[in-house]
Design a protein around this motif. Structure first.
Motif, PDB file in Angstrom:
ATOM      1  N   GLN A  69       0.828  -1.209   0.000  1.00 42.40           N
ATOM      2  CA  GLN A  69       0.000   0.000   0.000  1.00 42.40           C
ATOM      3  C   GLN A  69       0.864   1.262   0.000  1.00 42.40           C
ATOM      4  O   GLN A  69       0.581   2.224  -0.724  1.00 42.40           O
ATOM      5  CB  GLN A  69      -0.923  -0.009   1.224  1.00 42.40           C
ATOM      6  CG  GLN A  69      -2.015  -1.060   1.181  1.00 42.40           C
ATOM      7  CD  GLN A  69      -2.865  -1.051   2.443  1.00 42.40           C
ATOM      8  OE1 GLN A  69      -2.441  -0.554   3.507  1.00 42.40           O
ATOM      9  NE2 GLN A  69      -4.066  -1.601   2.363  1.00 42.40           N
ATOM     10  N   GLN A  72      -8.630   3.420  -0.976  1.00 44.82           N
ATOM     11  CA  GLN A  72      -8.548   2.026  -1.389  1.00 44.82           C
ATOM     12  C   GLN A  72      -7.327   1.846  -2.287  1.00 44.82           C
ATOM     13  O   GLN A  72      -7.081   2.652  -3.187  1.00 44.82           O
ATOM     14  CB  GLN A  72      -9.814   1.607  -2.143  1.00 44.82           C
ATOM     15  CG  GLN A  72     -11.063   1.573  -1.281  1.00 44.82           C
ATOM     16  CD  GLN A  72     -12.289   1.200  -2.103  1.00 44.82           C
ATOM     17  OE1 GLN A  72     -12.496   1.707  -3.204  1.00 44.82           O
ATOM     18  NE2 GLN A  72     -13.122   0.324  -1.563  1.00 44.82           N
ATOM     19  N   GLU A 111      -8.290  -5.313  -4.541  1.00 51.94           N
ATOM     20  CA  GLU A 111      -8.038  -4.361  -3.463  1.00 51.94           C
ATOM     21  C   GLU A 111      -7.145  -4.998  -2.408  1.00 51.94           C
ATOM     22  O   GLU A 111      -7.336  -6.151  -2.018  1.00 51.94           O
ATOM     23  CB  GLU A 111      -9.353  -3.911  -2.833  1.00 51.94           C
ATOM     24  CG  GLU A 111      -9.150  -2.859  -1.747  1.00 51.94           C
ATOM     25  CD  GLU A 111     -10.453  -2.414  -1.114  1.00 51.94           C
ATOM     26  OE1 GLU A 111     -10.398  -1.574  -0.192  1.00 51.94           O
ATOM     27  OE2 GLU A 111     -11.520  -2.911  -1.528  1.00 51.94           O
ATOM     28  N   THR A 118      -6.596  -5.515   0.835  1.00 49.55           N
ATOM     29  CA  THR A 118      -7.258  -5.488   2.130  1.00 49.55           C
ATOM     30  C   THR A 118      -7.216  -6.892   2.716  1.00 49.55           C
ATOM     31  O   THR A 118      -7.354  -7.883   1.974  1.00 49.55           O
ATOM     32  CB  THR A 118      -8.714  -5.011   2.008  1.00 49.55           C
ATOM     33  OG1 THR A 118      -9.325  -4.984   3.298  1.00 49.55           O
ATOM     34  CG2 THR A 118      -9.512  -5.915   1.082  1.00 49.55           C
ATOM     35  N   ARG A 157     -10.815   7.972   3.398  1.00 52.59           N
ATOM     36  CA  ARG A 157     -10.494   6.557   3.242  1.00 52.59           C
ATOM     37  C   ARG A 157      -9.970   6.326   1.833  1.00 52.59           C
ATOM     38  O   ARG A 157     -10.537   6.836   0.861  1.00 52.59           O
ATOM     39  CB  ARG A 157     -11.725   5.687   3.496  1.00 52.59           C
ATOM     40  CG  ARG A 157     -11.465   4.194   3.323  1.00 52.59           C
ATOM     41  CD  ARG A 157     -12.666   3.365   3.749  1.00 52.59           C
ATOM     42  NE  ARG A 157     -12.447   1.950   3.498  1.00 52.59           N
ATOM     43  CZ  ARG A 157     -12.801   1.321   2.383  1.00 52.59           C
ATOM     44  NH1 ARG A 157     -13.421   2.000   1.422  1.00 52.59           N
ATOM     45  NH2 ARG A 157     -12.572   0.029   2.227  1.00 52.59           N
TER      46      ARG A 157
END
Length: 696
Positions: free
Chosen positions: A129, A184, A245, A247, A182
């Motif tokens: 990220q 992504q 994504e 996550t 936020r």
């Protein structure tokens, strides 16, 4: 920074030998491939415009690790993950080229193939990220061409490349339910590779062989919801609903060492014929702004020519009118018997102690030396102008190192202008630059010794040692300290310890002996730079000078003129160094012209400033000429600060420190080079004008 010559020329050959395989002149050294012949795809590094830290591609914790399988073809039989031999320049620029597991074969399309499925931990996911947020791009290599992202101009009439492709992208999510920001992060886990080829020239083409003229990479993020076939490939790449994504899975364990996400990597390969691109011009697409930039480069040259022409006019006025007028006045005062017939003005009355001297104005016969004492202006300094300057033992080594840098810079620009150094010679610019710097130690020692000898210096061996160690030593220590910070970040930008040892060995075992050899010849065998006038024992008092004559003020004021000559071209140099990390600077023809004009401008500016100082009856011109010559380096550093604040988006303490440290070091090197040009120009000028007086 140094490299080459183990015993003079032999060292250069040894240093540049690894680089020879990467070198080509357009039209030669063409690699052609037969149908279905394996083509190695090499992975190099990842880099970003927002940081100065680069990383080897296989060091990333979220990409497919190498399997160690044998890779056939042009990779030289390397195993997957095995490093390709690199030259010194490639190592210094942070390259870490390794063979990959991606399989390519000429004219063999692969709609989809699975590379691997990588399980990553939470820490590795966060690292991915961070790198996506910092805008990192990856560099792959096929046939010595870096994989590029393809773009078209707004009017869709032209295509151009940007080297590298993004690791992923981020999307900011705005929701009324969650007012907090936020983001992504999506990882590109599928890569579509397009190899553009054309018929090989000559007999190879008659045999049906092809050459690569383009290498494009189109990354894509493919999420878990995409339907996949039995091989794990997406069934429909054109209609991917959502990306992958970054996550953690909801069922992931809370332990740090446990996988929290699985990343499937796939790739596609397509070969497309393109006869519009000549093999010798396949790099042109990487030079995105060469058409629009050419107008600005011409503007830079016109700007430099105007400034240089104005300065030339000023210098010609000084030389052709003012100085000649001074000398003519001096000649008119010379009597037929070789004496100077001048009128000595009686001192102003001081009261009763003032005694008459036989009249108001008595004619007196004076010798030339005595007569010069009654002449105003720069001619008053005939007995002091060549007085040894303070810290002359430091000035001579600095001048020698400046000549060394000048020879290196001129060699690099000349070779680049004629195309010998080109983008396909990966790392060649740095490798050859280091070699030229080492070889130019001969010139460094020679000029340092001649200047030192003109100062009537004793102990030329000590001067040679200072010349060989001072500037390279300071640069090496600075780079070593900065390298410690980069090492701590595990970046490929850090020089390996073995490379540092090799550079130190080249410096101490090759350059130092060359400097001694040049110094010996310059001190013992070369003729002394004779000064046209003799220096007296007692220096003449220096009148109080204006604050404008202060060395720092003079350096700033006079340095602004050379900076005006180069500041337009500096924008492109900075863009190549700090924004385009691939380093594809291509307009060396323009740069060569600007450098010639810069050299002339510095010489003329220094001559004007030294003449003004001598007219103010100040004989301390030695250091003044050096400071004025290098004064534009202060403005260049100020330009670096402006560029950092308004053009770059560098984040992080280490990256910012590296920018300012390397910028400051580069400006010091530039100032040393230009200061040497100014000093030698002023030295020639002063000897010339005082030699004209002596001749008369």
């Amino acid at each position: 920074m140094a490299a080459t010559l183990l015993q003079s020329a032999l060292g250069i050959l040894l240093l540049l030998a690894p680089a020879a395989s990467a070198f080509y002149i357009p039209g030669y050294s063409v690699t052609s491939y037969q149908r279905d012949e394996p083509m190695p795809l090499m992975v190099n590094k990842v880099y970003s415009d927002n940081t100065q830290l680069q990383y080897a591609y296989f060091d990333l914790p979220f990409v497919c690790p190498p399997t160690g399988a044998h890779r056939a073809g042009g990779a030289g039989g390397l195993l997957s993950g095995e490093s390709v031999p690199l030259n010194l320049g490639e190592v210094l620029r942070g390259d870490r080229i390794m063979a990959s597991d991606l399989q390519l074969a000429m004219l063999h399309d692969t709609p989809c193939a699975t590379l691997c499925t990588r399980d990553i931990t939470l820490e590795e996911l966060i690292r991915a990220q961070e790198m996506i947020e910092e805008g990192y791009v990856a560099e792959w290599i096929v046939d010595n061409l870096p994989g590029a992202t393809s773009f078209v101009t707004v009017d869709k009439t032209k295509k151009y490349y940007a080297a590298g492709f993004k690791l992923g992208y981020d999307v900011e999510v705005n929701s009324a339910a969650t007012p907090a920001r936020r983001v992504q992060y999506f990882l590109n886990n599928h890569h579509t590779i397009v190899i553009r080829y054309r018929r090989a020239p000559g007999r190879a083409g008659d045999r049906g062989e092809k050459v690569v003229v383009g290498f494009e990479v189109y990354p894509k993020s493919v999420g878990y919801d995409a339907s996949r076939n039995e091989h794990g490939c997406p069934a429909d790449l054109k209609n991917v609903k959502s990306g992958l994504e970054l996550t953690p899975n909801k069922t992931a364990s809370a332990h740090d060492d446990d996988p929290v996400m699985s990343i499937p990597y796939t790739y596609s390969v397509y070969f497309r014929e393109d006869e519009t691109i000549e093999w010798a011009h396949r790099w042109d697409l990487y030079f995105v702004n060469q058409d629009e930039g050419s107008h600005i480069h011409w503007l830079a040259i016109v700007n430099s020519l105007i400034i240089c022409a104005l300065l030339t006019g000023v210098v010609m006025i000084i030389l052709a009118k003012t100085i000649r007028s001074d000398i003519k006045t001096y000649k008119d005062a010379v009597a037929e018997d070789g004496k100077i017939r001048l009128k000595k003005t009686r001192p102003a009355s001081t009261g009763l102690l003032d005694q008459p001297h036989g009249g108001d104005d008595d004619d007196m016969d004076l010798s030339d030396e005595e007569a010069l004492e009654d002449i105003t202006g720069w001619k008053l300094l005939h007995a002091d102008v060549f007085r040894t300057p303070a810290w002359g033992g430091l000035l001579a080594p600095l001048v020698g190192s400046g000549v060394q840098l000048f020879v290196m810079a001129m060699g690099l620009i000349t070779l680049s202008t004629f195309g010998v150094l080109n983008p396909s010679f990966r790392g060649g610019f740095i490798s050859v630059g280091v070699g030229l710097f080492i070889f130019a130690g001969l010139f460094s020692g020679y000029f340092s010794a001649r200047v030192f000898k003109s100062f009537e210096g004793r102990g030329h061996r000590r001067n040679a040692l200072v010349t060989a160690l001072l500037v390279p030593g300071i640069a090496f220590c600075a780079v070593f300290v900065l390298n410690l910070f980069v090492w701590a970040q595990a970046s490929s930008t850090a020089m390996p310890f073995s490379t540092l040892l090799a550079i130190m060995a080249l410096w101490l075992c090759v350059q130092v002996p060359l400097v001694y050899a040049g110094s010996h010849h310059g001190y013992h065998k070369a003729p002394t730079w004779e000064h046209p006038t003799k220096t007296t024992g007692v220096p003449r008092p220096i009148p109080r000078q204006s604050w404008l004559m202060h060395p720092v003020v003079s350096g700033l004021l006079y340095g602004l003129i050379p900076f005006a000559v180069i500041f337009i071209e500096l924008l492109y140099v900075f863009q190549s160094l700090w924004q385009d990390k691939s380093g594809y600077y291509y307009v060396f023809g323009f740069l060569a012209v600007v450098c010639v004009l810069l050299t002339v401008t510095i010489a003329e500016v220094t001559v004007v400033s030294v003449y003004a100082r001598l007219c103010a009856e100040d004989h301390r011109w030695w250091w003044h000429s050096f400071v004025v010559g290098g004064g534009s380096s202060i403005w260049v550093f100020a330009y670096c600060v402006w560029y950092y604040l308004f053009k770059l988006h560098i984040t992080g303490f280490v990256s910012g420190m590296l920018f300012f440290a390397y910028s400051g070091l580069a400006c010091c090197v530039y100032g040393l080079l230009t200061g040497t040009v100014g000093f030698l120009s002023a030295y020639a000028f002063v000897r010339r004008i005082y030699g004209a007086i002596k001749a008369d």
